[in-house]
Design a protein around this motif. Structure first.
Motif, short mmCIF file in Angstrom:
data_model
loop_
_atom_site.label_atom_id
_atom_site.label_comp_id
_atom_site.label_asym_id
_atom_site.label_seq_id
_atom_site.Cartn_x
_atom_site.Cartn_y
_atom_site.Cartn_z
N HIS A 118 4.22 17.88 -12.95
CA HIS A 118 4.10 18.79 -11.82
C HIS A 118 3.98 20.26 -12.21
CE1 HIS A 118 4.47 15.52 -9.06
NE2 HIS A 118 5.40 15.04 -9.85
N LEU A 119 4.20 20.58 -13.45
CA LEU A 119 4.01 21.97 -13.88
C LEU A 119 2.81 22.10 -14.81
CD1 LEU A 119 7.75 22.84 -14.53
CD2 LEU A 119 6.35 23.75 -12.71
N ALA A 133 -5.40 27.54 -5.91
CA ALA A 133 -5.25 26.79 -4.65
C ALA A 133 -5.30 25.28 -4.90
CB ALA A 133 -6.33 27.20 -3.66
N ASN A 136 -2.32 22.93 -8.66
CA ASN A 136 -0.90 22.81 -8.38
C ASN A 136 -0.58 21.35 -8.09
OD1 ASN A 136 -1.54 22.22 -5.61
ND2 ASN A 136 -1.83 24.41 -5.29
N VAL A 137 0.67 21.09 -7.81
CA VAL A 137 1.11 19.71 -7.67
C VAL A 137 0.41 18.99 -6.51
CG1 VAL A 137 3.11 20.39 -6.28
CG2 VAL A 137 3.15 18.22 -7.50
N ILE A 138 0.11 19.72 -5.44
CA ILE A 138 -0.58 19.10 -4.31
C ILE A 138 -2.01 18.75 -4.72
CG2 ILE A 138 -1.32 19.37 -1.91
CD1 ILE A 138 1.70 19.15 -2.18
N ALA A 141 -1.81 15.65 -6.49
CA ALA A 141 -1.55 14.56 -5.55
C ALA A 141 -2.82 14.10 -4.86
CB ALA A 141 -0.51 15.01 -4.52
N LEU A 142 -3.70 15.05 -4.55
CA LEU A 142 -4.92 14.69 -3.84
C LEU A 142 -5.96 14.05 -4.76
CD1 LEU A 142 -5.24 17.82 -1.52
CD2 LEU A 142 -4.62 15.50 -0.85
N PRO A 145 -3.70 10.77 -7.33
CA PRO A 145 -2.46 10.37 -6.64
C PRO A 145 -1.57 9.44 -7.46
CG PRO A 145 -4.42 9.38 -5.60
CD PRO A 145 -4.90 10.40 -6.58
N ALA A 148 0.48 11.52 -9.77
CA ALA A 148 1.49 12.29 -9.03
C ALA A 148 2.64 11.38 -8.60
CB ALA A 148 0.85 12.97 -7.82
N VAL A 149 2.32 10.17 -8.16
CA VAL A 149 3.38 9.23 -7.78
C VAL A 149 4.24 8.88 -8.99
CG1 VAL A 149 3.86 6.87 -7.00
CG2 VAL A 149 2.18 8.26 -5.78
N GLY A 151 4.87 10.73 -11.53
CA GLY A 151 5.74 11.88 -11.78
C GLY A 151 6.94 11.89 -10.86
N VAL A 152 6.69 11.65 -9.58
CA VAL A 152 7.78 11.63 -8.60
C VAL A 152 8.77 10.51 -8.92
CG1 VAL A 152 8.36 11.18 -6.18
CG2 VAL A 152 6.47 12.71 -6.74
N MET A 153 8.24 9.33 -9.20
CA MET A 153 9.13 8.18 -9.40
C MET A 153 9.90 8.27 -10.73
SD MET A 153 8.64 7.02 -6.53
CE MET A 153 9.78 5.63 -6.53
#
Lengths: 484, 172
Positions: A118-119, A133, A136-138, A141-142, A145, A148-149, A151-153
């Motif tokens: 995420h960084l 814009a 970044n992490v979003i 995610a887009l 994905p 990004a998932v 990373g979150v998990m």
């Protein structure tokens, strides 16, 4: 370092994006727009030592977590290690030491995963110069994905390990002077085992992604913010990487040992801190070398460089591959921090696996005590680097002195060097585009500094970029985002 | 108890930084009320993994200290966003909602309760007297909303109540 700043132009980046808390970069340009001086200003909250003074020593492992919302576990354990010695309980029971290690590896796992996914990954996946814009992490995610998932998990898994070993996120009380206040139940162990293999698989994949990227872009990355430096970490008695316990080892940029297996209690004989008038944050250095040449790097890169080996098979294989890049000599590439960090990510999950299968975690002998002391030092490796806690306690059990050297402070000089190198290479004679400014941030981010001493309440901390001319006038100003 | 679905209240901030601890203090106070159907969590700051927890709920109320907002507190509906801030060590409430939506397909309704604080720039575990008053009002409001009203209606009609004089000296 320039002696005079008359006739120079000042560029200010404030605060640094995607670095916790307040940070400000000042780049001093001359009239030809050549970089003459750079400085990273970190607005560090002072007074924490005073906050601790007068408090009973057994409260300190909980209190110090207030210092940092990003790595409370590191402060919790460093303080607990010091307080172990205060109560004469530094030789922990197997259950206590393994529970603490499990907590610590959980912290490493979540911290390194967060940092990479995420960084860092936005910079790698979209390019250093991409529009902030989407960088970044979003944006990740887009467009990616699945990544990004993951990373979150992974972050969530590490937090679960911490929760099972330390208790609540904000009031962790797992480690107490001389031991630990709970073991790991079979039910808790089984809960953590459920997702373990998935975490191993994702860790391998993340390491491969980062390694492949680094190798593929080596020509660009190798000089990026790079410089030779000493490296420092704790090290196990047999030379293995150890993030929880060990003596201090420092090596030069080409691998010669400066000191080795230094007793933690004697750190002040080897480490000193320089105060510079322009910075709130001190500049630590190796005492025998002096401040000019004795500054050093800490954190993942330093740890991989100082270690003789890693005691888990997959991380050790990855370490060998990493060291082969520099023919066994220390790696001094700033951007190699990311690769080193992911070797540690894999190591952390390997150690978590090893510990979860260790029946000592279900032991019931949790606390030891011995002869009381009135002074103690606790040192460990936090995710961002070596962390020093030093306390004195009076006969009424109250803390009368506290001295902390945090990981980010240890990397103060290296971060300044990295900024200077990037600024000299990339900014001189160029217009100050968002992408170029981000190069500075990318260099700082390699060190994963934690500046979370700042509060984060609503309405604070916009990103402001200012260009100030030789007369002190703001000639350009950018606001990159406001936290609302 | 109205049917607000599965509700998560997430109070965040640093209790060692005076009024920055308003979020966790609100969470602690609410936890003691044992409200059915309400999960209460607290942390130093919002981070990416909160998106997974948020995705498992129908409604989330983020509770944070507010350095500049209305007294004694503000309450508003928030939408999923990119949460772009100075840092992703921590994420904005909108960013957490955005991640919950983009990564987990969640349509969690989000609300932000900002409790006005005043003292942030020093270490200390106590709230300022005025912040304590604001907290008491915010807890009363949120508990009442959870018990009797729908969030959507309350957020749409929200007007900050008049602040009380800061007279309480008691610790929460």
């Amino acid at each position: 370092m320039v002696a005079s700043t008359i006739g120079l132009k000042r560029v200010v980046i404030e605060p640094v994006t995607r670095v916790e808390g307040h940070g400000k970069v000042t780049i001093l340009l001359d009239e030809k727009r050549q970089v003459r001086q750079t400085r990273l200003h970190i607005v560090e909250f002072r007074g924490f030592e005073r906050f601790i003074q007068g408090r009973p020593f057994w409260e300190v492992p909980v209190l110090v977590q207030r210092l940092c919302g990003i790595c409370p576990v590191s402060h919790h354990l460093a303080a607990a290690k010091a307080m172990d010695r205060i109560v004469g309980g530094e030789k922990l029971t197997p259950t206590a030491e393994k529970m603490r290690r499990l907590m610590h590896y959980g912290q490493f796992f979540q911290s390194h995963a967060l940092h990479f996914f995420h960084l860092v990954s936005p910079d790698l996946l979209f390019g250093f110069d991409a529009d902030p814009a989407i960088r970044n992490v979003i944006g990740v995610a887009l467009k990616y994905p699945e990544l990004a998932v993951q990373g979150v998990m992974m972050r969530k898994y590490g937090q679960e390990v911490i929760k099972r070993t330390a208790g609540k996120k904000i009031h962790g009380t797992g480690a107490i002077p001389g031991g630990i206040n709970k073991n790991l139940s079979i039910q808790e162990r089984d809960e953590l085992l459920k997702d373990l293999e998935q975490m191993v698989i994702w860790s391998r994949a993340a390491l491969k992604l980062c390694k492949d990227y680094t190798v593929e872009h080596l020509e660009k990355l190798a000089p990026f913010g790079s410089f030779d430096s000493n490296h420092l970490s704790i090290i196990r008695q047999d030379g293995a990487l150890d993030i929880y316990n060990g003596g201090l080892r420092a090596i030069t940029a080409d691998g010669k040992k400066i000191f080795d297996h230094v007793d933690n209690q004697k750190y002040l004989e080897y480490i000193a801190e320089e105060v510079r008038p322009w910075s709130y944050m001190k500049f630590p250095f190796i005492k025998p070398l002096g401040p000019e040449t004795g500054w050093y790097r800490v954190g993942p890169l330093a740890r991989i460089n100082t270690a003789d080996f890693i005691d888990t098979p997959e991380a050790e294989a990855a370490r060998k591959e990493f060291m082969a890049l520099t023919k066994g000599k220390p790696n001094n590439i700033s951007m190699a921090y990311h690769w080193a960090r992911l070797i540690e990510l894999l190591h952390a999950i390997e150690k978590i696996k090893e510990l979860l299968h260790d029946k000592d975690l279900q032991g019931t002998d949790l606390v030891v005590k011995g002869s009381r002391r009135d002074e103690a030092v606790g040192i460990l490796e936090a995710p961002r680097g070596t962390l020093f806690h030093h306390y004195k306690v009076d006969k009424n059990d109250q803390v009368v002195m506290a001295n902390l050297i945090v990981s980010t402070t240890n990397n103060n000089e290296p971060m300044n060097r990295a900024i200077q190198k990037v600024a000299q290479d990339d900014l001189s004679g160029h217009e100050l585009t968002e992408g170029l400014l981000n190069h500075i941030e990318v260099a700082i981010r390699a060190y994963d500094p934690c500046l979370s001493c700042a509060t984060h309440a609503l309405g604070q901390m916009p990103l402001v970029v200012e260009v100030v001319d030789v007369d002190g006038n703001i000639v350009d100003r950018k606001v990159r985002g406001v936290c609302e | 108890m109205p049917d607000n679905g599965r509700i998560l209240v997430l109070g965040y901030g640093n209790p060692g930084r005076r009024d920055d601890g308003l979020g966790p203090a609100l969470a602690a106070a609410l936890e003691e009320l044992f409200l059915p159907g309400v999960t209460v969590e607290s942390d130093y700051q919002l981070t990416v993994e909160d998106a997974a927890d948020v995705a498992g709920h129908d409604v989330v109320v983020f509770a944070d200290a507010d350095a500049v907002g209305a007294e004694p507190f503000s309450f508003r509906r928030i939408e999923a966003g990119n949460g772009s801030t100075f840092s992703t060590h921590s994420v904005s409430p909108e960013g957490v909602l955005g991640l919950a939506r983009d990564l987990f397909g969640a349509r969690t309704e989000g609300y932000l309760l900002g409790v006005r604080g005043y003292e942030f720039n020093e270490f200390g575990e106590s709230l300022s007297p005025a912040a304590r008053e604001n907290l008491a009002r915010a807890v009363e409001f949120l508990a009442g909303t959870l018990r009797a009203h729908s969030f959507r209606e309350v957020a749409a009609q929200f007007r900050a109540p008049a602040p009380l004089a800061a007279t309480s000296q008691g610790e929460l």
